[in-house]
Scaffold this motif. Structure first.
Motif, PDB file in Angstrom:
ATOM      1  N   GLU A 138      -0.951  12.314   3.043  1.00  0.00           N
ATOM      2  CA  GLU A 138       0.147  11.449   3.512  1.00  0.00           C
ATOM      3  C   GLU A 138      -0.306  10.039   3.882  1.00  0.00           C
ATOM      4  OE1 GLU A 138       3.190  13.327   6.270  1.00  0.00           O
ATOM      5  OE2 GLU A 138       1.461  14.662   6.544  1.00  0.00           O
ATOM      6  N   VAL A 139      -1.624   9.823   3.924  1.00  0.00           N
ATOM      7  CA  VAL A 139      -2.114   8.529   4.416  1.00  0.00           C
ATOM      8  C   VAL A 139      -2.154   7.500   3.278  1.00  0.00           C
ATOM      9  CG1 VAL A 139      -4.029   7.301   5.515  1.00  0.00           C
ATOM     10  CG2 VAL A 139      -3.448   9.631   6.252  1.00  0.00           C
ATOM     11  N   ALA A 140      -1.358   6.458   3.406  1.00  0.00           N
ATOM     12  CA  ALA A 140      -1.323   5.386   2.405  1.00  0.00           C
ATOM     13  C   ALA A 140      -2.555   4.504   2.533  1.00  0.00           C
ATOM     14  CB  ALA A 140      -0.057   4.557   2.574  1.00  0.00           C
ATOM     15  N   ALA A 141      -2.917   4.163   3.771  1.00  0.00           N
ATOM     16  CA  ALA A 141      -4.004   3.202   3.954  1.00  0.00           C
ATOM     17  C   ALA A 141      -4.630   3.285   5.339  1.00  0.00           C
ATOM     18  CB  ALA A 141      -3.477   1.776   3.735  1.00  0.00           C
ATOM     19  N   VAL A 142      -5.882   2.883   5.371  1.00  0.00           N
ATOM     20  CA  VAL A 142      -6.565   2.626   6.632  1.00  0.00           C
ATOM     21  C   VAL A 142      -6.684   1.110   6.732  1.00  0.00           C
ATOM     22  CG1 VAL A 142      -8.744   2.838   7.896  1.00  0.00           C
ATOM     23  CG2 VAL A 142      -7.886   4.770   6.547  1.00  0.00           C
ATOM     24  N   GLU A 177      -3.779  -3.613  -9.916  1.00  0.00           N
ATOM     25  CA  GLU A 177      -2.734  -2.577 -10.062  1.00  0.00           C
ATOM     26  C   GLU A 177      -1.902  -2.415  -8.784  1.00  0.00           C
ATOM     27  OE1 GLU A 177      -4.680   1.243 -10.714  1.00  0.00           O
ATOM     28  OE2 GLU A 177      -6.379   0.577  -9.518  1.00  0.00           O
ATOM     29  N   ILE A 178      -2.510  -2.707  -7.644  1.00  0.00           N
ATOM     30  CA  ILE A 178      -1.743  -2.637  -6.394  1.00  0.00           C
ATOM     31  C   ILE A 178      -0.825  -3.849  -6.301  1.00  0.00           C
ATOM     32  CG2 ILE A 178      -1.852  -2.513  -3.874  1.00  0.00           C
ATOM     33  CD1 ILE A 178      -4.787  -1.484  -4.237  1.00  0.00           C
ATOM     34  N   MET A 179      -1.393  -5.024  -6.558  1.00  0.00           N
ATOM     35  CA  MET A 179      -0.618  -6.266  -6.415  1.00  0.00           C
ATOM     36  C   MET A 179       0.510  -6.347  -7.455  1.00  0.00           C
ATOM     37  SD  MET A 179      -1.719  -7.588  -3.705  1.00  0.00           S
ATOM     38  CE  MET A 179      -0.845  -9.167  -3.691  1.00  0.00           C
ATOM     39  N   GLU A 180       0.348  -5.630  -8.562  1.00  0.00           N
ATOM     40  CA  GLU A 180       1.424  -5.634  -9.558  1.00  0.00           C
ATOM     41  C   GLU A 180       2.606  -4.767  -9.134  1.00  0.00           C
ATOM     42  OE1 GLU A 180      -0.540  -5.001 -13.346  1.00  0.00           O
ATOM     43  OE2 GLU A 180      -0.678  -7.180 -13.658  1.00  0.00           O
ATOM     44  N   MET A 181       2.476  -4.126  -7.972  1.00  0.00           N
ATOM     45  CA  MET A 181       3.626  -3.413  -7.396  1.00  0.00           C
ATOM     46  C   MET A 181       4.602  -4.381  -6.739  1.00  0.00           C
ATOM     47  SD  MET A 181       3.116  -0.244  -7.952  1.00  0.00           S
ATOM     48  CE  MET A 181       4.415   0.457  -6.926  1.00  0.00           C
ATOM     49  N   ALA A 241       0.841  -1.208   0.000  1.00  0.00           N
ATOM     50  CA  ALA A 241       0.000   0.000   0.000  1.00  0.00           C
ATOM     51  C   ALA A 241       0.870   1.250   0.000  1.00  0.00           C
ATOM     52  CB  ALA A 241      -0.915  -0.005   1.231  1.00  0.00           C
ATOM     53  N   ARG A 242       1.947   1.213   0.774  1.00  0.00           N
ATOM     54  CA  ARG A 242       2.865   2.356   0.785  1.00  0.00           C
ATOM     55  C   ARG A 242       3.564   2.495  -0.554  1.00  0.00           C
ATOM     56  NH1 ARG A 242       5.126   1.285   6.967  1.00  0.00           N
ATOM     57  NH2 ARG A 242       3.897   2.932   7.963  1.00  0.00           N
ATOM     58  N   GLY A 243       3.979   1.384  -1.118  1.00  0.00           N
ATOM     59  CA  GLY A 243       4.645   1.424  -2.416  1.00  0.00           C
ATOM     60  C   GLY A 243       3.725   1.957  -3.499  1.00  0.00           C
ATOM     61  N   PHE A 244       2.489   1.525  -3.463  1.00  0.00           N
ATOM     62  CA  PHE A 244       1.520   1.910  -4.497  1.00  0.00           C
ATOM     63  C   PHE A 244       1.165   3.387  -4.407  1.00  0.00           C
ATOM     64  CE2 PHE A 244      -2.952   2.424  -5.868  1.00  0.00           C
ATOM     65  CZ  PHE A 244      -2.829   2.040  -7.203  1.00  0.00           C
ATOM     66  N   THR A 245       0.924   3.869  -3.196  1.00  0.00           N
ATOM     67  CA  THR A 245       0.483   5.262  -3.038  1.00  0.00           C
ATOM     68  C   THR A 245       1.653   6.238  -2.963  1.00  0.00           C
ATOM     69  OG1 THR A 245       0.457   5.006  -0.630  1.00  0.00           O
ATOM     70  CG2 THR A 245      -1.631   4.625  -1.783  1.00  0.00           C
TER      71      THR A 245
END
Ligand SMILES: *Cc1c(COP(=O)(O)O)cnc(C)c1O
Length: 423
Positions: A197-201, A281-285, A126-130
């Motif tokens: 700044e928030v990648a994910a909840v 698209e997230i998992m392809e990170m 999630a951090r990598g994607f965002t």
């Protein structure tokens, strides 16, 4: 001295606290834990030959009951070909396809070896994607013991009275923000404070590590909307709820589509398995496709996949199990409410489907703060009496009871009779 006591005396000399996971200790209760020899259906047998009706169910994986024959046989059969190859196997493809075909919000999935690893990896993706660093979690939600998640982390940590963990540098939790469960305003405030700044909840869609705390109406939907507004990902930690509330977990049960999901426990049927998945698209990170590194020597282990896939296929092919579990939950937790209402004690029984928890408190339990009002001494006494009479509960006020398909109405009736005697 019982054999359990003798084993515990040996264990404490060589294993910290005598256990390989702190939730197994009876520390909060002040006894040696029961050492288990075998289990079958809804029963578990200790080394002293005593039989208990089991409501831990290995903390969830045994949704079909212990020692389920189709699963046991799949493991024996798979083991005949060797235990691990460290190379790609067909059953990993089958596992990924099966989950993605039947769970619409999972387009790609990666296997790991535990729920902890699943969450740690999902957060990294999630951090990598965002390209953002901050994560919002909720007080009382447990997401495994990776450094960044050990903030207000629920059950095991709650009873031992350690708010966080020693050995976790401030830097590791600096980007972990803690909101209040069932309180959207607390999330909104953090989102605004850390705008952009928030990648994910990340959330347990049903809190199940501070006792059982269901989401109030609109809470999960509100999280979805806040994440969309602020460009953050919504991660459902379905390590407990996945394949339990419904085949598609809490996402299906509550009709909310998360961006990512983490699994553990049920997905391995008792073998060490975790998984994380979500939007393509997230998992392809994730490496080797993308730049988010994540690996595992034993990930997708063929024996573990055989057990897990057999269980998932069985659950998918028997959707009536979910209705039956909900009915059994109503019988057990509803029955407890009726019995306790006649006694002169303060209590709340929270439940969702097969998950439930008796809190010794006079307050509605909707979050970590209200959960902590529960009287742990009253729980300890209740636990001891129940154990004595052959009911195996988790040795902490802040754990769920797990019903399985093997708990019959008769067994539930027996449990209720015992509750009546023990309060
Ligand atoms: C159990 C649990 C984990 C951690 O899983 P492990 O397999 O014990 O590492 C993570 N999240 C939730 C919600 C859990 O209940």
């Amino acid at each position: 001295m019982t054999r359990s006591e003798a084993l515990f005396a040996r264990a404490v000399k060589r294993i910290p606290g005598g256990v390989n996971s702190p939730v197994r200790a009876y520390g909060a209760i002040g006894e040696a834990p029961r050492f288990i020899e075998r289990a079958d259906g809804c029963y578990i047998y200790d080394v002293d030959g005593k039989r208990y009706i089991d409501y831990i169910d290995s903390w969830g994986p045994m949704i079909l009951g212990h020692n389920f024959s189709a699963i046991r046989e799949s493991v024996i059969k798979a083991s005949e070909n060797g235990l691990s190859f460290g190379c790609a196997t067909e059953i990993e493809v089958e596992m990924a396809e099966f989950i993605c075909e039947h769970i619409p919000h999972v387009e790609m999935i990666r296997m790991v070896n535990s729920g902890t690893e699943a969450v740690m990896s999902a957060v990294r993706a999630a951090r990598g994607f965002t390209g953002r660093n901050k994560i919002i979690k909720f007080a009382g939600c447990y997401h495994g013991h990776s450094d960044a998640m050990l903030v207000s982390a629920g059950s095991g940590v709650m009873t031992s009275g350690v708010p966080d963990s020693a050995g976790v540098p401030d830097g590791c939790t600096r980007d972990t923000m803690t909101a209040v469960y069932n309180d959207l305003e607390s999330v909104r405030a953090l989102m605004e404070q850390a705008r952009g700044e928030v990648a994910a909840v990340i959330v347990e869609p049903v809190g199940a590590n501070m006792g059982v705390v269901p989401p109030v109406d609109g809470f999960l939907k509100g999280l979805r909307e806040l994440c969309d507004q602020h460009g953050a990902l919504l991660i459902f930690d379905e390590v407990i709820t996945g394949f339990r509330l419904a085949f598609g977990g809490a996402a299906e049960y509550f009709g909310i589509r998360p961006d990512m999901v983490t699994y553990g426990k049920i997905i391995g049927a008792g073998m060490p398995v975790g998984a994380y998945g979500g939007r393509r698209e997230i998992m392809e990170m994730v490496s080797p496709v993308g730049k988010v590194y994540q690996a595992g020597t034993l990930s997708g282990n063929p024996i573990a996949m055989a057990a897990g896939l057999t269980q998932l296929k069985y659950l998918y092919q028997h959707p009536e199990i979910y209705q039956e579990l909900a009915g059994k939950g109503e019988l057990l937790y509803g029955g407890m409410r009726e019995i306790l209402a006649e006694k002169e004690i303060h209590f709340r029984v929270n439940s969702v489907g097969s998950l439930g928890c008796l809190f010794f408190t006079d307050r509605d339990v909707v979050d970590y703060t209200s959960a902590k009002t529960a009287d742990t001494a009253a729980f300890a006494l209740y636990f001891k009496k129940m154990l004595e009479k052959g009911i195996h509960l988790a040795p902490s006020q802040f754990e769920a009871m797990f019903l399985s398909a093997a708990h019959t109405e008769e067994v539930i009736g027996e449990t209720l009779d015992t509750v009546k005697q023990c309060i």
